[in-house]
Design an enzyme around this catalytic site. Structure first.
Site: not given
Ligand SMILES: NC(=O)c1ccc[n+]([C@@H]2O[C@H](COP(=O)([O-])OP(=O)(O)OC[C@H]3O[C@@H](n4cnc5c(N)ncnc54)[C@H](OP(=O)(O)O)[C@@H]3O)[C@@H](O)[C@H]2O)c1
Length: 358
Positions: A59, A223, A230, A232
């Site tokens: 990361y 994610s 999600l 919206g």
């Molecule tokens: N093992 C793996 O292969 C793998 C892969 C991916 C992630 N991960 C882990 O999982 C964690 C979470 O993944 P993810 O960041 O993809 O999770 P996610 O919850 O699907 O996406 C997070 C993104 O959504 C937006 N967001 C978050 N909360 C929000 C809210 N309340 N309202 C509106 N938009 C919101 C933000 O992006 P914007 O505001 O920029 O749009 C944020 O960066 C990562 O930090 C990592 O530790 C692991």
């Protein structure tokens, strides 16, 4: 529920919050957060009682681990924190820019013993600690024998460098083989699986979730908001928005499908019914799924992390679950076709027989 509604991660003694702070966004880059914002996100999570943080060597090219290590040591909270990091991506060639067949050290990635030892030493240095609580194989490399992975990770547990380990992004059979070897040989085995799991990514329900239940592994969805889809904030008629999925981006636009837009509309309806943000309802759905022990949350703003934490307060009704489940149902695979109720009752003389794990 709240972040202090602690539970064990799988069949282990590792006690974690129901939401784990994901720090993939900590660090420089177009989708990253600078140090001040990252610290505020970390403080908001800790302030709400969260004890579980997740990073990876890859990361922000190590900047996420460095920041996290600093926040933990400056707050003197190493003993309270469950610190998780990952190995697997190649440290000598960025996964986003590597040219196939050119450059890059093959020993700087994958799950072979040589790379795991190299990666762990680097992570410990960046994190400023002498042990990792939960060490993840970031993704299966497709070639290293499960026996070697288990031997290497088991040795690291015995050496006190890691407390537990888990597998992320691997075929279900790999996890099942490892768990079976561990219980037969009485050696440390994987305690959790980290998998993409959300209302628009439910394929893991077919094989991985049953393996997790059988082997006593906790499922950790990553994610859970499908990278923000999600929440919206994107619309079929306009996907430009101002989020991670808009414009050219490394996460792709694979979430913008007809089926996913339909799921989003059902989610929108339920969020309106509950008068809560869609993101919170999407998180409440995934947190309630069987085998889910702790859900990874990511954020680029403090307001997002606060809202995501508030999702722990939501309890969906049976009718709301039914609507969301029906709209987002994944296609049936071989295993679920075999265990369909009609077939089972045929095997048991017309009776409905319920298994112990229901
Ligand atoms: N093992 C793996 O292969 C793998 C892969 C991916 C992630 N991960 C882990 O999982 C964690 C979470 O993944 P993810 O960041 O993809 O999770 P996610 O919850 O699907 O996406 C997070 C993104 O959504 C937006 N967001 C978050 N909360 C929000 C809210 N309340 N309202 C509106 N938009 C919101 C933000 O992006 P914007 O505001 O920029 O749009 C944020 O960066 C990562 O930090 C990592 O530790 C692991």
């Amino acid at each position: 529920m709240s972040l202090t509604d602690y539970r064990t991660l799988g069949r282990s003694g590792l006690v974690v919050s129901p939401l784990c702070l994901g720090t993939m966004t900590f660090g420089p880059g177009p989708f990253g957060t600078d140090e001040a914002t990252s610290r505020s996100i970390y403080d908001a999570y800790r302030g709400a009682g969260g004890n579980f943080v997740d990073t990876a060597d890859v990361y922000s090219d190590g900047a996420s681990e460095e920041m996290l290590g600093k926040f933990i040591s400056q707050s003197g909270s190493r003993d309270e924190i469950v610190l998780a990091t990952k190995f697997g991506f190649n440290a000598s060639a960025s996964p986003l820019t590597a040219t196939p067949g050119k450059g890059g050290n093959p020993h700087a990635g994958g799950a072979g013993a040589k790379n795991i030892h190299r990666a762990l030493e680097q992570s410990l240095k960046r994190l400023g600690t002498d042990y990792i609580d939960l060490y993840w194989m970031h993704l299966w490399d497709g070639v290293t024998p499960v026996e070697e992975i288990m031997q290497t990770l088991g040795d690291l547990v015995r050496a006190g460098k890691i407390r537990y380990f888990g597998f992320s992004d691997m075929p279900a059979w790999v996890a099942m083989k490892a768990a079976t070897m561990a219980s037969e040989r009485r050696v440390p085995g994987p305690i959790a699986m980290q998998l993409e799991y959300s209302l628009v990514a439910r394929l893991v329900e077919e094989e991985h979730v049953p393996v997790a239940r059988e082997a006593g592994m906790g499922v950790m969805p990553w994610s859970p908001l499908a990278g923000g889809f999600l929440s919206g904030k994107y619309r079929p008629e306009d996907t430009s928005g101002s989020g991670r999925l808009s414009g050219p981006n490394p996460f792709g636009n694979s979430k913008f499908t007809k089926q996913n837009w339909a799921v989003l509309e059902v989610l929108r309806g339920i969020a309106t019914e509950l008068d809560r943000p869609m993101a919170e309802v999407a998180l409440a759905w995934v947190m309630a799924q069987p085998s889910v022990a702790s859900t990874l949350i990511g954020a680029t703003k403090v307001s997002q992390i606060e809202s995501n934490i508030a999702a722990t307060e939501i309890t969906l009704s049976a009718a709301q679950f039914e609507k969301l489940n029906a709209a987002s149902a994944p296609p049936a695979g071989i295993s679920s076709s075999l265990t369909a109720t009609g077939i089972r009752s045929m095997l048991f003389g017309g009776h409905t027989v319920t298994g112990w794990q229901v």
